[in-house]
Scaffold this active site. Structure first.
Site, PDB file in Angstrom:
ATOM      1  N   SER A   1     -60.156  27.014  62.618  1.00  0.00           N
ATOM      2  CA  SER A   1     -59.950  25.993  61.579  1.00  0.00           C
ATOM      3  C   SER A   1     -61.218  25.167  61.386  1.00  0.00           C
ATOM      4  O   SER A   1     -61.220  23.940  61.537  1.00  0.00           O
ATOM      5  CB  SER A   1     -58.766  25.095  61.943  1.00  0.00           C
ATOM      6  OG  SER A   1     -58.411  24.286  60.843  1.00  0.00           O
TER       7      SER A   1
ATOM      8  N   LYS B   1     -56.575  25.513  53.612  1.00  0.00           N
ATOM      9  CA  LYS B   1     -57.785  26.330  53.678  1.00  0.00           C
ATOM     10  C   LYS B   1     -57.534  27.758  53.210  1.00  0.00           C
ATOM     11  O   LYS B   1     -58.456  28.419  52.705  1.00  0.00           O
ATOM     12  CB  LYS B   1     -58.335  26.326  55.091  1.00  0.00           C
ATOM     13  CG  LYS B   1     -58.854  24.962  55.529  1.00  0.00           C
ATOM     14  CD  LYS B   1     -59.304  24.976  56.978  1.00  0.00           C
ATOM     15  CE  LYS B   1     -59.808  23.592  57.395  1.00  0.00           C
ATOM     16  NZ  LYS B   1     -60.203  23.517  58.816  1.00  0.00           N
TER      17      LYS B   1
ATOM     18  N   GLY C   1     -53.599  19.250  54.897  1.00  0.00           N
ATOM     19  CA  GLY C   1     -54.583  19.529  55.944  1.00  0.00           C
ATOM     20  C   GLY C   1     -55.041  20.971  55.912  1.00  0.00           C
ATOM     21  O   GLY C   1     -55.215  21.579  54.849  1.00  0.00           O
ATOM     22  N   SER C   2     -55.200  21.555  57.115  1.00  0.00           N
ATOM     23  CA  SER C   2     -55.875  22.852  57.237  1.00  0.00           C
ATOM     24  C   SER C   2     -55.093  24.020  56.641  1.00  0.00           C
ATOM     25  O   SER C   2     -55.670  25.079  56.393  1.00  0.00           O
ATOM     26  CB  SER C   2     -56.181  23.139  58.709  1.00  0.00           C
ATOM     27  OG  SER C   2     -57.143  22.216  59.185  1.00  0.00           O
ATOM     28  N   ILE C   3     -53.776  23.862  56.423  1.00  0.00           N
ATOM     29  CA  ILE C   3     -53.070  24.973  55.794  1.00  0.00           C
ATOM     30  C   ILE C   3     -53.534  25.174  54.360  1.00  0.00           C
ATOM     31  O   ILE C   3     -53.317  26.247  53.777  1.00  0.00           O
ATOM     32  CB  ILE C   3     -51.533  24.754  55.830  1.00  0.00           C
ATOM     33  CG1 ILE C   3     -51.159  23.419  55.153  1.00  0.00           C
ATOM     34  CG2 ILE C   3     -51.018  24.808  57.269  1.00  0.00           C
ATOM     35  CD1 ILE C   3     -49.677  23.174  55.060  1.00  0.00           C
TER      36      ILE C   3
END
Length: 758
Positions: free
Chosen positions: A529, A477, A473-475
């Site tokens: 995010s 990014k 997921g967003s980690i």
């Protein structure tokens, strides 16, 4: 026939029997001395001859007239031994018809070698007769053994005497046989004796030198026993030398079912000492045949790793068929402390999971062996001076890990407390030291007690940090923004308008914090995010360069930390990208990664852009105490130090922005007194390629942000999706304890101020 004479019987010389020597008992008619008394007894020999008869004999002849006496029948028959036999019968006279035998012939035994000296005729008592006087040689005693007994003459008519000239000449005595030479016999005997001793000596030499090994080896198995010398398994220590797992001496209890008399009574006595139900013990003690054979089972384990004190109590019971022997037990002082990391061993000291399995060849020792001769029967003890050979046991090497026992305990406690708030969750936490890349703690939830691994589910024994494959997921990014900085696609001051939704491949991607088309800064995109802003930056970066940076940051391949069965994760190859992949991959979807892989990627950002392979083993301690450092970790540059520093600064916005435009997603992860840079994430979990319900909440951060010392990654999954509420608080507590534990001073300057919408 003439009438029997009444006068006493005379012998061949004319003397009466019963007269004594020396004139006593002399015959008045002849004047001859008689033989009587002791002399008469001595005169007779066993063969019935007398000494006087041996010296000569008077033979009476036929006279003329009426007074002439008839020759006795014994003389006519020619049997010279008849008088002797009569003497042996008691000395009685023969019948009148037989008369007296010629005593001279009886003495000679019929031999013709005696010379006759002359003849004279005498007349006595009115009788006419002729007496022949025979000159005889001296006669040996008849009992002398050196002269053979003369042969018995056959009865028959007497041969007429031959003239002296016609007689056979007297034979000369034979020469005695020549005696053997004693010296020759001595030499022969000496040679034989020497030959015998030489043969014996040669045989002894052969036995002692040539055939000794064969004879010795032939009987050796009957009197030689071998005893295994156990080799302790190496220990596993933390970075300070405190044991996480080590071996201790113990005992195992076994049963010989053929010797157990009452298995139920025996089981009841052993159950409280072994902590095993009596029914289980009784079942093990039941007599049985080994599978596939006809052999009776004579050995069954009842318990392994029994304490020495308990073993002594069992021995004192003296139960039939129950024995105790030396064993080794794996002791885990912390119980469930780092259990998922360290793993456990089988009763035979074979590593089954965790580091125990990964480094089993190094940890296990090489047993020794002692072979020696023993006596027979009750003397089954080593024979002094007998055969003995010992191969010393080689203990296993030990591992010193990079983990900190105290830090491991606190991280495990914090994660467990947070995960206890959700139902049926799975969590993981990793702490990495900067810049060494050493793993200080690696926590899994749920855990288990390594002392009793059989009581835990197999899934609970897994190390979640290396086996928990998630859609990050967003980690993810941070990887996309770091690649864009390094490739010059963006700068820390880049600002552009961000829409609320973007569609790629027919799939819409939206933001949880809508920008409503406003201009948004890079720190603001990270703080809130923004999916839309990240996808737009990735399109400028390009698919191939994004995939390249994913690999540089360590995704898509195992880290090689040292845990067995580490998952490699998966990157979506460029040829498999679809239209939607351009939207999903940059924000961390369509990517599989483990918590450890993502923690190592953030550690590269904290380490001024240099990726350092995370590792657990610090050094190997040999049996002799020699310490060998582990192989140096692999390193590679990913970002420049300037871009890495810029990215860390922008990531601080995640824990600091709190204004009218909204709060950053990571405010709950802020650590009082320290600047923290990190990123929150919400991903998906896949098991065997199948998406699981719920969501995976995560937070990875570093502190102090101005010069990071540690990276902490926390992941939590629950079917209800509550993991996001767990990750940030857990990170705050774990990072705060780590900084205080290592006495890291607080940040000297406050975090910079960020504007999300300039």
């Amino acid at each position: 026939m003439p009438p029997r004479s009444e006068e006493p019987r005379r012998d061949a010389t004319g003397s009466r029997r019963g007269s004594s020597a020396g004139g006593r008992g002399a015959d008045p008619r002849s004047g001859e001395p008689g033989i009587g008394g002791i002399s008469d007894a001595r005169a007779y020999t066993p063969r019935g001859r007398t000494i006087r008869e041996g010296g000569g004999a008077a033979r009476t002849g036929a006279g003329g007239g009426a007074g002439q006496r008839r020759t006795p029948r014994s003389s006519r028959s020619g049997d010279p031994f008849r008088p002797a036999l009569q003497v042996l019968d008691g000395g009685r006279a023969g019948s009148p018809r037989t008369g007296r035998r010629d005593t001279a012939e009886a003495l000679d035994g019929g031999r013709a070698g005696a010379a006759r000296a002359g003849r004279r005729d005498t007349a006595a008592g009115g009788r006419a007769g002729v007496v022949r006087t025979v000159s005889a040689r001296p006669v040996r005693e008849p009992f002398d053994d050196d002269e053979p007994t003369p042969p018995r003459r056959r009865p028959g008519p007497r041969r007429p005497e031959r003239p002296a000239a016609a007689r056979r000449p007297v034979r000369k005595p034979r020469r005695p046989p020549r005696l053997a030479d004693p010296r020759r016999r001595l030499r022969l005997g000496t040679l034989l004796a020497l030959a015998l001793f030489a043969a014996i000596g040669i045989r002894l030499v052969v036995l002692q030198t040539v055939t000794t090994p064969a004879y010795a080896d032939g009987g050796l198995p009957d009197r030689v026993v071998s005893v295994e010398l156990p080799a302790p398994r190496g220990a596993i220590y933390d970075r300070a030398g405190d044991p996480l797992a080590h071996s201790v001496e113990a005992r195992y209890v076994y049963a010989d079912p053929e010797l157990v008399k009452d298995r139920f009574a025996t089981a009841r006595l052993l159950s409280p000492l072994l902590g095993v139900p009596a029914s289980d013990l009784a079942e093990k003690m039941q007599r049985r045949t080994r599978p596939g054979t006809t052999t009776k089972s004579r050995f069954e384990y009842l318990a392994r790793g029994v304490g020495i004190d308990k073993a002594k109590e069992i021995t004192a019971l003296k139960l039939d068929g129950i024995g105790v022997h030396r064993d080794e037990a794996r002791e885990v002082p912390g119980g469930d402390l780092a259990a998922n990391l360290v793993g456990f061993v089988s009763p035979d000291m074979t590593g089954l999971e965790g580091l125990e399995a990964k480094y089993d060849d190094l940890l296990e020792g090489q047993p020794g062996k002692k072979t020696y001769e023993v006596g027979q029967g009750n003397l089954a003890a080593p024979i002094p001076g007998g055969y003995s050979q010992t191969t010393l046991a080689k203990p296993g090497s030990s591992l010193q890990l990079t983990t900190d026992r105290d830090l491991q305990y606190q991280a495990q406690r914090i994660l467990s407390d947070q995960m206890a708030q959700i139902r049926d969750g799975v969590g993981a936490a990793v702490i990495i030291e900067i810049p060494s890349g050493e793993v200080l703690a690696q926590v899994s939830y749920p855990g288990y007690n390594a002392a009793y691994p059989e009581k835990a589910r197999p899934a609970d024994r897994e190390d979640a940090a290396t086996s928990f494959v998630v859609d990050p997921g967003s980690i993810h990014k941070a990887i996309t923004y770091g690649a864009a900085l390094q490739e010059g696609v963006i700068t820390p001051d880049t600002v552009f308008p961000v829409a609320n939704t973007i569609t790629r491949g027919g799939v819409p991607f939206t933001d949880t914090h809508p920008a409503n088309g406003r201009r948004m800064s890079i720190p603001g995109m990270l703080a809130f995010s923004s999916n839309v802003g990240t996808i737009e930056i990735a399109e400028k970066l390009g698919r191939d360069r994004l995939i390249d940076y994913q690999k540089r940051f360590g995704l898509g391949q195992p880290t090689g930390e040292g845990m067995p069965g580490e998952a490699a994760g998966r990157l979506l190859p460029a040829d498999e990208w679809s239209g939607s992949s351009y939207g999903s991959v940059p924000i961390g979807h369509s990517v599989d990664a483990t918590p450890l892989q993502m923690a190592a990627a953030y550690a590269a950002i904290a380490n001024d852009g240099t990726y350092v392979q995370p590792h657990l083993v610090k050094e190997v301690i040999g049996p002799d105490g020699t310490r060998t450092p582990a192989a140096a970790p692999l390193t590679r540059p990913v970002l420049s130090p300037q871009n890495a520093a810029a990215l860390r600064r922008m990531l601080e916005a995640v824990t600091t922005i709190d204004g009218p435009d909204g709060q950053a997603t990571g405010l709950a992860a802020a650590v009082p007194g320290y600047r923290v840079a990190g990123k929150t994430g919400t991903g998906l979990r896949y098991v065997d390629g199948k998406r699981q319900p719920g969501a995976v909440g995560s937070f990875i951060g570093m502190a102090p942000a101005e010069k990071p010392r540690y990276v902490v990654a926390v992941f939590g999954w629950s079917p209800g999706g509550e993991g996001g509420a767990v990750a940030a608080p857990a990170f705050r507590e774990i990072m705060g304890f780590t900084l205080h534990h290592y006495r890291v001073p607080p940040s000297a300057e406050p975090a910079p101020k960020f504007t999300a919408f300039p």
